[in-house]
Design a protein around this motif. Structure first.
Motif, PDB file in Angstrom:
ATOM      1  N   ARG A   1      -0.184 -20.318  48.091  1.00 41.02           N
ATOM      2  CA  ARG A   1       1.209 -20.705  47.907  1.00 41.02           C
ATOM      3  C   ARG A   1       1.558 -22.001  48.598  1.00 41.02           C
ATOM      4  O   ARG A   1       1.031 -22.327  49.649  1.00 41.02           O
ATOM      5  CB  ARG A   1       2.144 -19.637  48.489  1.00 41.02           C
TER       6      ARG A   1
ATOM      7  N   HIS B   1       6.387  -7.895  40.266  1.00 36.40           N
ATOM      8  CA  HIS B   1       4.968  -7.611  40.044  1.00 36.40           C
ATOM      9  C   HIS B   1       4.473  -6.656  41.120  1.00 36.40           C
ATOM     10  O   HIS B   1       5.094  -6.549  42.195  1.00 36.40           O
ATOM     11  CB  HIS B   1       4.164  -8.916  40.049  1.00 36.40           C
TER      12      HIS B   1
ATOM     13  N   HIS C   1       7.701  -5.938  43.364  1.00 35.23           N
ATOM     14  CA  HIS C   1       8.509  -6.792  44.248  1.00 35.23           C
ATOM     15  C   HIS C   1       8.539  -8.209  43.693  1.00 35.23           C
ATOM     16  O   HIS C   1       7.768  -8.549  42.801  1.00 35.23           O
ATOM     17  CB  HIS C   1       7.901  -6.797  45.657  1.00 35.23           C
TER      18      HIS C   1
ATOM     19  N   ASP D   1       8.297 -12.349  44.949  1.00 34.33           N
ATOM     20  CA  ASP D   1       7.896 -13.219  46.053  1.00 34.33           C
ATOM     21  C   ASP D   1       8.985 -14.266  46.208  1.00 34.33           C
ATOM     22  O   ASP D   1       9.087 -15.175  45.378  1.00 34.33           O
ATOM     23  CB  ASP D   1       6.570 -13.921  45.735  1.00 34.33           C
TER      24      ASP D   1
END
Ligand code: MD3
Ligand code: FE
Length: 205
Positions: free
Chosen positions: A199, A175, A119, A121
């Motif tokens: 994040r 990833h 996927h 992010d």
């Protein structure tokens, strides 16, 4: 000789055993206040196999109705996420190379049969900030490719104490986690792996 995609920096063995144990103690305290929940896929409601919690001002959540997003409260308890422990903020200051503080620390817990499909992010507003990943507990087989689906990927075995920084061209790389290797670490006193993902979510003003 395989090289990592541009923008991926890895720091194998960055954290010594004492630093790893201190992080685990801090994460256990976080999860006591903000219990692990089972995320589900948007629309289908299919449960993921990873279990999650968060600390910091914002946390990543998902449900069938509203999909992937960041919010200031736990989806089950409704409480604000616990503060990010100083030990975790210190990792951002040491490795991220980004002047603004992290806003979200996602805690992923992988039982031995857990996987996470490939996927991107992209639920954050600030793609200039890197994403920082910390591996604790059992080894995993991690895979990272380019920013389009279906391209070539590189596999990497991540071990407890490893730190990865995903910035620049790799920020939107596909990833995933292909498998856990149970019994490869004694850190957690139970089989499984914890990944911390730090994040920046909003654009700094
Ligand atoms: C590469 N977690 O929570 S962390 C996730 O091990 C996630 O729990 C995995 O993917 C885990 O979204 C991988 C490493 C990671 C995190 C973000 C990335 C790799 C990344 C963003 C871009 C490229
Ligand atoms: Fe991810």
């Amino acid at each position: 000789m395989t090289s990592l995609p541009e923008g991926v920096r890895d720091f194998p063995g960055a954290l010594d055993p004492d630093a790893q144990a201190a992080l685990v103690a801090d994460i256990r305290a976080v999860v006591e206040k903000a219990p692990l929940f089972t995320p589900v896929m948007p629309r289908t409601g299919k449960p993921m196999s990873v279990r999650m919690s968060n600390c910091g001002p914002l946390g990543w959540v998902t449900d069938k109705q509203n999909g992937y997003r960041y919010q200031p409260t736990h989806p089950v308890t409704g409480e604000a996420w616990p503060a990010m422990p100083p030990s975790i903020v210190a990792l951002w200051d040491r490795f991220a190379g980004y002047e603004h503080p992290p806003e979200a620390c996602l805690v992923n817990f992988y039982a031995p049969d857990t996987r996470m499909g490939l996927h991107q992010d992209r639920d954050e507003a600030d793609f200039d900030a890197p994403v920082l990943s910390v591996s604790l507990g059992d080894d995993c087989l991690f895979r990272v490719g380019g920013s389009t689906r279906g391209g070539k990927t590189v596999s990497l075995r991540l071990q407890s104490g490893d730190v990865l920084v995903l910035g620049g061209a790799s920020r939107l790389a596909y990833h995933g986690v292909d498998r856990i290797y149970p019994g490869t670490s004694m850190l957690l006193k139970q089989p499984g792996r914890i990944n911390l993902t730090l994040r920046r979510v909003t654009k700094p003003s």
